[in-house]
Design a protein around this motif. Structure first.
Motif, PDB file in Angstrom:
ATOM      1  N   THR A 156       0.842  -1.195   0.000  1.00  0.00           N
ATOM      2  CA  THR A 156       0.000   0.000   0.000  1.00  0.00           C
ATOM      3  C   THR A 156       0.876   1.244   0.000  1.00  0.00           C
ATOM      4  OG1 THR A 156      -0.150   0.367   2.391  1.00  0.00           O
ATOM      5  CG2 THR A 156      -1.691  -1.229   1.437  1.00  0.00           C
ATOM      6  N   ASN A 179      -0.751  -5.560  -6.693  1.00  0.00           N
ATOM      7  CA  ASN A 179      -1.804  -6.266  -5.955  1.00  0.00           C
ATOM      8  C   ASN A 179      -2.767  -7.018  -6.867  1.00  0.00           C
ATOM      9  OD1 ASN A 179      -0.806  -5.542  -3.468  1.00  0.00           O
ATOM     10  ND2 ASN A 179      -2.018  -3.677  -3.344  1.00  0.00           N
ATOM     11  N   GLY A 308      -5.089  -0.674  -0.256  1.00  0.00           N
ATOM     12  CA  GLY A 308      -4.450  -1.501  -1.271  1.00  0.00           C
ATOM     13  C   GLY A 308      -5.408  -2.125  -2.261  1.00  0.00           C
TER      14      GLY A 308
END
Length: 341
Positions: A156, A179, A308
């Protein structure tokens, strides 16, 4: 992954009696996968001795001779171009003369995670362990990161910015993960006759217990007013009888599944109304949330647990209040149950 051979070395620090789900998703089943279990059974004496060491507890667990030997053997046999170490703790299992080819992944802010664990933990003994690690964490990370020469990937932006500020890391070394998970979408068939929400996670982990307890106490009464007893919630993963009783008396209708095989979990993903992530403590990214949106499952989160995640399937509360969570959860439920089968 394209064009590269992968060898996964999983360092399992659970006790020798732990029986987790070892089944790999079919999408990554072809990867060479080797699990190394720490055979040192955790007991009160060992945990007490950990209080008097200079390194944090998890740093000691991952730097055992057993783990270091397994990594040495694997690196010598595979001779990889790059070693990816998940978490600062994992560096303890890798010889420092190999750090030049290590790419470090930091998946949460360790200091914040330990602080949250200390506050949320119900056992005073475990609180003491977390407090002790908290006191040693900054010195340990400073020592490691000042000597680590390679790239560092964060999951993140908030975590990346924190570490850059705190440890004066150069931006060129600090990367941000995409991600994106290697999973396909599932065909959805929502169970409308008896709709249920899904919380995939063991309540033996205190942050999950806190989350489910908060949902039962603060969220469910508001949700029940809107949907008049229509819904239940399925909770996967380990759940002791003690924790079950403590949660069941709060009145939320829970269906416990315990640990289940991968395909059974996928069936729950397919048939649930949505996945809920009522996380109100901790830090970092929640991998089960990434799994949900990657598989095409609507995801309802508190403001905290959406970090995220970038997906049109995400319903993120504007803050971490029960009212904000119910607002987005209600909207998601109405949308999903209103769809044609």
């Amino acid at each position: 992954m394209a064009g590269h051979d992968l060898h996964v070395l999983a360092l399992n620090n659970e006790s020798t009696t732990a029986k987790g789900n070892k089944e790999l998703p079919i999408e990554i089943a072809a990867i060479r996968y080797q699990e190394v279990k720490n055979t040192t059974v955790r007991n009160p004496l060992i945990e007490l001795l950990n209080l008097f060491t200079t390194a944090p507890r998890f740093a000691r667990i991952f730097s055992t001779l057993e783990f270091r030997h397994a990594v040495d053997v694997a690196v010598e046999a595979v001779n990889p171009d790059e070693v990816i170490a998940e978490s600062v703790w994992a560096l303890g299992a890798i010889q420092r003369n190999e750090w030049h080819r290590v790419h470090l992944v930091i998946h949460d802010v360790t200091y914040q995670l330990l602080k949250s664990s200390m506050i949320g933990e119900r056992s005073w003994i475990r609180k003491l362990f977390h407090w002790r690690d908290l006191r040693r964490c900054e010195a340990f990370e400073t020592s490691v990161l000042q000597n680590f020469p390679g790239r560092i990937t964060f999951l993140t932006k908030e975590d990346r910015d924190y570490y850059q500020r705190r440890f004066n890391l150069t931006p060129a070394r600090c990367l941000l993960a995409s991600n994106k998970l290697m999973m396909g979408k599932l065909d959805r068939h929502v169970q409308r006759s008896s709709p249920f929400l899904l919380f995939p996670g063991s309540v033996e982990f205190h942050q999950n217990f806190t989350a489910v307890k908060w949902m039962a106490e603060m969220v469910w009464p508001l949700l029940d007013e809107r949907f008049r007893g229509l819904l239940t919630i399925a909770v996967t993963g380990r759940a002791s009888e003690t924790n079950r009783r403590q949660l069941e008396v709060l009145g939320m209708p829970v269906k416990w599944t315990d640990e289940i095989p991968y395909e059974q979990l996928n069936e729950l993903y397919r048939s649930c109304v949505c996945l809920v992530s009522p996380i109100i403590s901790g830090t970092g990214i929640k991998v089960k949330n990434l799994e949900a949106v990657t598989k095409g499952i609507p995801l309802v989160t508190t403001h905290l647990s959406a970090r995220g995640i970038d997906s049109p399937l995400l319903y993120r509360a504007v803050d971490d209040s029960a009212e904000a969570f119910v607002a987005v959860l209600g909207a998601c439920i109405k949308h999903e149950l209103g769809r044609r089968p």
